[in-house]
Design a protein around this motif. Structure first.
Motif, PDB file in Angstrom:
ATOM      1  N   HIS A  90       0.948   0.513  -5.307  1.00  0.00           N
ATOM      2  CA  HIS A  90       0.631   1.596  -4.380  1.00  0.00           C
ATOM      3  C   HIS A  90       0.555   1.063  -2.942  1.00  0.00           C
ATOM      4  CE1 HIS A  90      -0.499   5.552  -3.224  1.00  0.00           C
ATOM      5  NE2 HIS A  90      -1.707   5.211  -2.803  1.00  0.00           N
ATOM      6  N   HIS A 145      -4.067   6.085   3.147  1.00  0.00           N
ATOM      7  CA  HIS A 145      -4.049   5.351   1.881  1.00  0.00           C
ATOM      8  C   HIS A 145      -4.926   4.111   1.935  1.00  0.00           C
ATOM      9  CE1 HIS A 145      -1.032   7.856   0.014  1.00  0.00           C
ATOM     10  NE2 HIS A 145      -0.407   7.880   1.172  1.00  0.00           N
ATOM     11  N   CYS A 196      -7.880   4.772  -4.227  1.00  0.00           N
ATOM     12  CA  CYS A 196      -7.228   5.055  -2.961  1.00  0.00           C
ATOM     13  C   CYS A 196      -7.758   6.380  -2.438  1.00  0.00           C
ATOM     14  CB  CYS A 196      -5.712   5.122  -3.115  1.00  0.00           C
ATOM     15  SG  CYS A 196      -4.885   5.388  -1.522  1.00  0.00           S
ATOM     16  N   CYS A 230      -6.281   8.710  -1.090  1.00  0.00           N
ATOM     17  CA  CYS A 230      -5.399   9.851  -1.360  1.00  0.00           C
ATOM     18  C   CYS A 230      -5.632  10.439  -2.741  1.00  0.00           C
ATOM     19  CB  CYS A 230      -3.934   9.440  -1.216  1.00  0.00           C
ATOM     20  SG  CYS A 230      -3.350   8.401  -2.581  1.00  0.00           S
TER      21      CYS A 230
HETATM   22 ZN   LIG Z   1      -2.936   6.407  -1.636  1.00  0.00          ZN
END
Ligand SMILES: [Zn+2]
Ligand SMILES: [Zn+2]
Length: 183
Positions: free
Chosen positions: A47, A4, A32, A34
């Motif tokens: 987040h 992340h 991010c 992800c």
């Molecule tokens: Zn993430």
């Protein structure tokens, strides 16, 4: 475990940009690794929180103040971790309780000439017998000195070390003050 890594990309910054918005996370696009959608700073901080990362530097360990200036993140002591950030927040609260305006006033009262933040912080640490590195003494002392400055008791006598965005965003490493009644 997914990675992340959150990255902030600078947007075009207008000349009349609000300095406060600029230094507090505006004018950036957050992404991010992800793939989660992070439409704004709040979403990015959330987040970071849910992935155990510092909400100030978003886990990068570095705080980007303006596009051409960054510094080690002070919120998490440069670790990027949420846990350290929380512990450090607690230490800030401890410092706030331990170091009062009266403590600082007592330390600076006998000083006739200009005094530096670092000198006052060292003297306060000695006066209270605080170990080095366990509590953010410097930031707390700076807050108090700035408050006394705002209230007219002290005068800031040093020039900024760096102007990051005209006179709107400036950087003081170890500022000096003197008593308003001096001279
Ligand atoms: Zn993430
Ligand atoms: Zn941080």
């Amino acid at each position: 475990m997914r990675n992340h890594t959150i990255t902030a990309l600078w947007e075009e910054i207008p000349d009349d940009a609000d300095d406060l918005v600029l230094v507090s996370g505006g004018f950036r696009i957050y992404v991010c690794l992800c793939g989660k959608q992070l439409p704004d700073r709040t979403a990015a901080e959330l987040h970071a929180m849910e992935t155990g990362q510092c909400t100030t530097c978003l886990g990068t360990k570095v705080e980007h103040i303006v596009p051409d200036y960054a510094q080690d993140c002070t919120a998490c002591a440069g670790t990027g971790r949420r846990g350290t950030q929380l512990r450090w927040q607690l230490a800030h609260a401890e410092a706030e309780a331990a170091i009062t305006v009266e403590t600082v006033r007592a330390v600076i009262a006998p000083l006739s000439g200009p005094f530096r933040l670092s000198e006052v912080a060292d003297a306060v640490r000695d006066a209270l017998g605080l170990p080095v590195g366990r509590m953010p003494v410097g930031p707390r002392v700076r807050d108090i000195l700035r408050r006394l400055e705002t209230e007219g008791e002290l005068i800031l006598v040093s020039a900024p070390d760096r102007m990051l965005r005209g006179t709107g965003v400036v950087l003081y490493r170890d500022p000096s003050w003197e008593h308003a009644t001096a001279g």
